[in-house]
Design a protein around this motif. Structure first.
Motif, PDB file in Angstrom:
ATOM      1  N   GLU A 178      13.760 -23.416  28.092  1.00  0.00           N
ATOM      2  CA  GLU A 178      13.278 -22.701  29.108  1.00  0.00           C
ATOM      3  C   GLU A 178      14.315 -21.607  29.504  1.00  0.00           C
ATOM      4  O   GLU A 178      13.813 -20.480  29.926  1.00  0.00           O
ATOM      5  N   ALA A 179      15.681 -21.602  29.552  1.00  0.00           N
ATOM      6  CA  ALA A 179      16.624 -20.660  29.784  1.00  0.00           C
ATOM      7  C   ALA A 179      16.545 -19.539  28.937  1.00  0.00           C
ATOM      8  O   ALA A 179      17.028 -18.613  29.409  1.00  0.00           O
ATOM      9  N   LYS A 180      16.036 -19.776  27.769  1.00  0.00           N
ATOM     10  CA  LYS A 180      15.852 -18.768  26.719  1.00  0.00           C
ATOM     11  C   LYS A 180      14.551 -18.104  26.694  1.00  0.00           C
ATOM     12  O   LYS A 180      14.462 -17.039  25.903  1.00  0.00           O
ATOM     13  N   GLY A 181      13.843 -18.463  27.716  1.00  0.00           N
ATOM     14  CA  GLY A 181      12.533 -17.811  28.030  1.00  0.00           C
ATOM     15  C   GLY A 181      11.359 -18.456  27.162  1.00  0.00           C
ATOM     16  O   GLY A 181      10.512 -17.846  27.006  1.00  0.00           O
ATOM     17  N   VAL A 182      11.652 -19.674  26.575  1.00  0.00           N
ATOM     18  CA  VAL A 182      10.472 -20.191  25.642  1.00  0.00           C
ATOM     19  C   VAL A 182       9.558 -20.847  26.707  1.00  0.00           C
ATOM     20  O   VAL A 182      10.047 -21.718  27.600  1.00  0.00           O
ATOM     21  N   LYS A 183       8.150 -20.502  26.617  1.00  0.00           N
ATOM     22  CA  LYS A 183       7.232 -21.318  27.439  1.00  0.00           C
ATOM     23  C   LYS A 183       6.257 -22.192  26.757  1.00  0.00           C
ATOM     24  O   LYS A 183       5.916 -23.125  27.415  1.00  0.00           O
ATOM     25  N   ASN A 184       6.365 -22.149  25.608  1.00  0.00           N
ATOM     26  CA  ASN A 184       5.648 -23.098  24.745  1.00  0.00           C
ATOM     27  C   ASN A 184       6.576 -23.955  23.747  1.00  0.00           C
ATOM     28  O   ASN A 184       7.176 -23.110  22.880  1.00  0.00           O
ATOM     29  N   PHE A 185       6.568 -25.340  23.881  1.00  0.00           N
ATOM     30  CA  PHE A 185       7.567 -26.130  22.935  1.00  0.00           C
ATOM     31  C   PHE A 185       7.122 -27.677  23.146  1.00  0.00           C
ATOM     32  O   PHE A 185       6.539 -27.941  24.110  1.00  0.00           O
ATOM     33  N   MET A 186       7.355 -28.217  22.250  1.00  0.00           N
ATOM     34  CA  MET A 186       7.438 -29.855  22.053  1.00  0.00           C
ATOM     35  C   MET A 186       8.708 -30.304  21.650  1.00  0.00           C
ATOM     36  O   MET A 186       9.304 -29.904  20.522  1.00  0.00           O
TER      37      MET A 186
END
Length: 334
Positions: A178-186
């Motif tokens: 999230e700190a890297k701007g990722v919004k979609n992950f598992m």
């Protein structure tokens, strides 16, 4: 600029963002950590594997009892150290869950886990005299965090965060993404999961819950349920993989901190869905100690979403779940 022009411009910007986001690839990183395997899927133009590994190493350096340089190892060895922030956060959460579950979850269970052969060091033989002597050093109320130090009533008290560390590791990787701007992950570490946003099909993440069939290798996975989650964490605890035989009798790895002995009730696995994976991880372990009926009552009192798989007297597998758990289920069932 006229109103219609502003509206058109906003639509244009929104459409551009949608196209860019839709075309951003999903990447996958995997490997071994905490004595198990991890699999991370995330939407990003960049390969963030080094960021992911750094997050997991922060947890390992704080909470791994197999890491001779970790914070928890130093505390178990009664060294005078200032615990790092990761350790303090996990210790504080562990104490809260211990209090909430009446000590069913207890990270001071380490001497007993070691004695039964499931811990980080070879313990004494697990006979009744040994268990009775070790129980004096087990109990979450026998230590505290004061003035920047972990204070023990007994030097022999040792900590084992294995029932919360994997969950916290998932949370830490999620925060790093999230700190890297990722919004979609598992994020999945040893079966514990944090899922955010959507998968590459634009849908909630589909997660399998294994059927609790004896399998020490972890290779023979048969699914009991498939659920779908987003912006939630999930953890499962069970005795169907980590067990051993002592004098020809199967012994489960879940040790009851109150009795000092492995649990023997009919509950085979507990799956918990929560806002963070460390909490889900710890609660799932607590429920394996508490048993089916006590766990269901606890979930109702504290509004916890959980699924329990248990064995009837004739060996048939049955499930019970909390009232709201069905909202996560897909239509297919195995």
């Amino acid at each position: 600029m006229k109103t219609w022009q502003i509206i058109f411009l906003l639509f244009l910007v929104a459409g551009s963002i949608y196209v860019i986001t839709r075309n951003t690839p999903y990447k996958s990183n995997s490997g071994k950590v905490f004595g198990t395997y991890y699999n991370i899927i995330y939407q990003s133009n960049d390969d963030l594997h080094e960021t992911i590994k750094a997050a997991m190493m922060r947890v390992d350096n704080s909470l791994s009892t197999f890491n001779k340089q970790s914070t928890i190892t130093a505390i178990n060895n009664c060294e005078d150290i200032t615990p790092d922030s990761t350790f303090v956060k996990v210790f504080t959460l562990a104490q809260e869950i211990s209090a909430q579950t009446g000590g069913a979850f207890d990270i001071t269970v380490a001497p007993l886990v070691n004695a039964w052969g499931f811990g980080f060091k070879k313990g004494l033989p697990a006979d009744s005299l040994t268990i009775d002597s070790l129980r004096r050093f087990v109990g979450y109320t026998t230590l505290d965090y004061r003035d920047g130090r972990i204070v023990k009533q007994h030097p022999q008290t040792m900590l084992d965060c294995s029932a919360i560390a994997k969950g916290y590791g998932c949370d830490e990787v999620a925060r790093a993404l999230e700190a890297k701007g990722v919004k979609n992950f598992m994020v999945e570490i040893g079966g514990e999961i944090v899922a955010k946003g959507k998968n590459d099909k634009g849908k909630d993440w589909a997660i399998g819950i294994n059927k609790p069939v004896d399998d020490a290798t972890g290779q023979g996975k048969t699914l009991q349920e498939i659920i779908h989650i987003s912006n939630r964490a999930m953890a499962t605890s069970g005795n169907y993989r980590n067990f051993r035989y002592i004098d020809g009798k199967k012994v489960a790895h879940t040790i009851n901190p109150h009795t000092g002995y492995p649990v023997t009730h009919s509950l085979l696995s507990a799956t918990v869905i929560a806002g963070d994976c460390a909490t889900a991880d710890a609660l799932a372990t607590a429920f394996m100690v508490m048993g089916l009926e006590a766990s269901l009552a606890h979930c109702k009192q504290h509004d916890i979403d959980a699924l329990f798989i248990y064995s009837t007297d004739d060996g048939t597998l049955q499930t019970k779940e909390t009232e709201q758990f069905g909202k996560y289920r897909l239509t297919c069932k195995f």
